[in-house]
Design a protein around this motif. Structure first.
Motif, short mmCIF file in Angstrom:
data_model
loop_
_atom_site.label_atom_id
_atom_site.label_comp_id
_atom_site.label_asym_id
_atom_site.label_seq_id
_atom_site.Cartn_x
_atom_site.Cartn_y
_atom_site.Cartn_z
N ARG A 3 -18.09 -11.13 118.11
CA ARG A 3 -17.69 -11.42 116.93
C ARG A 3 -17.45 -12.93 116.82
O ARG A 3 -17.68 -13.64 115.82
N ILE A 47 -20.28 -15.02 116.96
CA ILE A 47 -21.14 -15.02 115.78
C ILE A 47 -20.26 -15.96 114.66
O ILE A 47 -20.93 -16.74 113.93
N GLU A 75 -21.15 -19.43 115.32
CA GLU A 75 -22.54 -19.78 115.13
C GLU A 75 -22.91 -19.97 113.52
O GLU A 75 -23.30 -20.88 113.02
N ALA A 83 -18.45 -13.35 109.78
CA ALA A 83 -19.16 -12.22 110.44
C ALA A 83 -18.71 -10.87 109.60
O ALA A 83 -17.92 -11.11 108.67
#
Length: 62
Positions: free
Chosen positions: A10, A13, A16, A20
């Motif tokens: 998580r 993510i 990035e 999430a």
């Protein structure tokens, strides 16, 4: 997947894309009152986080 792996993934993510969605499903042995919910993690830096439940989704589409 263990909790440590879940949190690590998580966090990757969020790093990035900035946020999430986490989905929490009721256990198979929960009563009929158990509802899945989804909530955002990471949006509070810019927006209000969101929480959705199956009941809200059904009410909004019926």
């Amino acid at each position: 997947m263990g909790i440590e792996e879940f949190i690590r993934r998580r966090d990757e993510i969020i790093d990035e894309v900035g946020w999430a969605v986490t989905l929490v499903m009721p256990a198979a042995d929960d009563s009929e009152d158990g509802e899945p919910i989804g909530y955002t993690v990471g949006l509070t830096a810019h927006f209000t986080d969101l929480v959705l439940s199956d009941r809200v989704v059904r009410a909004g589409t019926s």
